[in-house]
Design an enzyme around this catalytic site. Structure first.
Site, PDB file in Angstrom:
ATOM      1  CB  CYS A   1      -0.957  -0.002   1.189  1.00 52.82           C
ATOM      2  SG  CYS A   1      -0.158  -0.184   2.791  1.00 52.82           S
TER       3      CYS A   1
ATOM      4  CD  GLU B   1      -3.331   1.262  -3.696  1.00 52.55           C
ATOM      5  OE1 GLU B   1      -2.520   1.084  -2.776  1.00 52.55           O
ATOM      6  OE2 GLU B   1      -4.567   1.265  -3.536  1.00 52.55           O
TER       7      GLU B   1
END
Length: 498
Positions: free
Chosen positions: A302, A400
């Site tokens: 992440c 992302e």
């Protein structure tokens, strides 16, 4: 790590006794529905085990077990020193079973066995030990009052904590949530990601062996739309800790409002910037860590440093160094100790990464990688990929990707670099490379993120909180601060004759 070969690890993998049932109230049990789902090795597509597919009925059982255990005090009111001893034993048991725990994550989600053995599995033991040691060292407060009054301010456990964790670091993410929640005296119902449930089930068994009482630590494998949703909406869950996508984090916030207003602590997406200035004297180190920051764990991190902002005068030199490092990190068999990059977790994630890569070939300069490959003729593998001269507004630099894809973006001034770095919906982490102390402090202050790493990337430890800002969420894992989300302040006011 012991000097095992690929053949050694294959033999150990073949000999594994995989736990495949849910763990509820101190014992393994099938899902009430009898349903199972397959846990699949992304490196070769082989089914590792059919795993119990829990749903709302199983979550009800686990939450009820956790509530009974909490209310009767078997863990919540256990003496701090005794609770500490149990978690210390759990840490020791993880170390005693290190190879098994590492293998389960390696097989389940594709990470290299060397990383699982040197980072993930020992990290889990370390974090359990760290929180165990903290249990009897946290003091309550006495508020300043006048004569005849005594006001005690105590930290008390919340009750039943739901923990929903991702597939990229299965054992460590389960540990980050569970170790702190258990240390605070709560019961835990853990839902591991459906892509990687195996190490969590073995962890539950080790916890019971360590002396965690029945009902205190429960594991309900299953899907987000069923088991995860049931935890989020459950009226008897007091707190929900989550790591995963921003969209799912928002969904858990909605579930809280639709149910009992439970606390929700999301740690969600990221698109972390890495700023390299021309006054960075060690460009080799910057290249080493920039490659690590995006290619470690196949980029499925992440806080991966996926946006590389480089001062224009050194961009070509740094990109050349990065290409060499990427070419030395080609995907390999996750069970091979020499492998630096393993498999992507599953076919869906692999296809998602490749959609970004194919679109990027039309808008940016692909300088290395960019292909899906096979290892031993099978599996979900993607080459380490670098795009140069990426537009700051390109999807490569905005979204992302959660894969081994690096976007290199040049800048001319410090202000321009900081502005672009902050121009994101995410705010999890950032890195800064400079040998100018004033610039390091100045830029770090201006970056709107949870952690800034200077002259390194993705720095973390048990002693410092990990979490973000903006749509990276507001949950914090690690450090003593993480105990705040698993406890409540309770005031007891006593009148006495002075």
């Amino acid at each position: 790590m012991r000097d095992f070969t690929l053949q050694d690890w294959r033999a150990k993998a073949a000999a594994l006794d995989i736990r495949r049932q849910a763990f509820i109230d101190g014992k393994f049990t099938d899902a009430i529905s009898g349903k199972t789902f397959d846990s699949v090795n992304p490196a070769d597509g082989a089914v590792l085990a059919p795993v119990a597919e829990c749903d709302a009925a199983d979550v009800d059982l686990a939450v009820a077990a956790g509530r009974r255990a909490f209310d009767d005090g078997r863990w919540s009111r256990m003496a701090p020193g005794d609770r500490k001893a149990v978690l210390l034993k759990l840490a020791d048991l993880i170390r005693a079973n290190l190879e098994e725990m590492a293998l389960l994550d390696c097989l389940d989600m594709g990470k290299p066995i060397t990383d699982a053995m040197t980072v993930d599995a020992p990290g889990s033991a370390h974090f359990f030990q760290w929180y165990a040691e903290a249990i009897d060292k946290i003091y309550d407060e006495v508020a300043p009052t006048g004569p005849g009054d005594l006001a005690l301010v105590r930290r008390v456990p919340l009750g039943v904590v739901g923990a929903v964790v991702p597939w990229n670091f299965p054992l460590d993410m389960a540990t980050w949530k569970s170790a702190a929640a258990l240390a605070a005296g709560n019961s835990v119902v853990l839902k591991p990601a459906e892509q990687s449930p195996l190490s969590a089930l073995r962890l539950a068994e080790l916890a019971a062996e360590a002396g965690v009482p029945d009902g205190v630590f429960n594991v309900v494998p299953g899907f987000g739309a069923t088991a995860g949703r049931a935890l989020g909406l459950h009226m008897d869950v007091d707190c929900l800790a989550f790591t995963g996508s921003t969209a799912t984090g928002k969904r858990f916030m909605e579930y809280s409002g639709q149910s009992n207003l439970k606390q929700v602590w999301p740690e969600t997406g990221g698109k972390s910037p890495n700023l390299v200035f021309a006054d960075c004297e060690d460009l080799e180190a910057a290249a080493d860590m920039a490659a690590f920051g995006i290619f470690f764990n196949q980029g499925e991190v992440c806080s991966a440093n996926s946006r590389l902002y480089v001062e224009r005068s050194i961009k070509d030199a740094l990109v050349e160094k990065l290409i060499a490092r990427a070419e030395g990190m080609q995907p390999g068999d996750p069970l091979d100790p020499s492998t630096k990059m393993g498999a992507i977790v599953d076919e869906k994630q692999t296809q998602g990464i490749m959609r970004f890569v194919e679109a990027g070939k039309q808008t940016a300069d692909l300088v290395t990688g960019g292909a899906r490959v096979q290892v031993n003729g099978r599996g979900c593998f993607v080459q380490p990929t670098i795009f140069s001269d990426v537009s700051h507004d390109d999807a490569l630099a905005r979204d992302e990707i959660f894969g081994p894809v690096l976007s290199v973006i040049p800048f001319d001034t410090e202000d321009e670099a900081v502005t672009m770095a902050n121009d994101s919906i995410y705010g999890l982490a950032a890195s800064v490379w400079t040998d100018n102390l004033s610039r390091a402090c100045r830029v770090s202050d201006r970056l709107h993120v949870g952690t800034v790493s200077v002259n390194t990337v993705d720095a973390l430890s048990a002693q410092t909180p990990f979490g973000g800002m903006k749509q990276s969420g507001f949950g914090r894992d690690l450090s003593l601060h993480s105990l705040d989300k698993y406890s409540a302040l309770k005031t007891t006011w006593i009148k006495y004759k002075s």
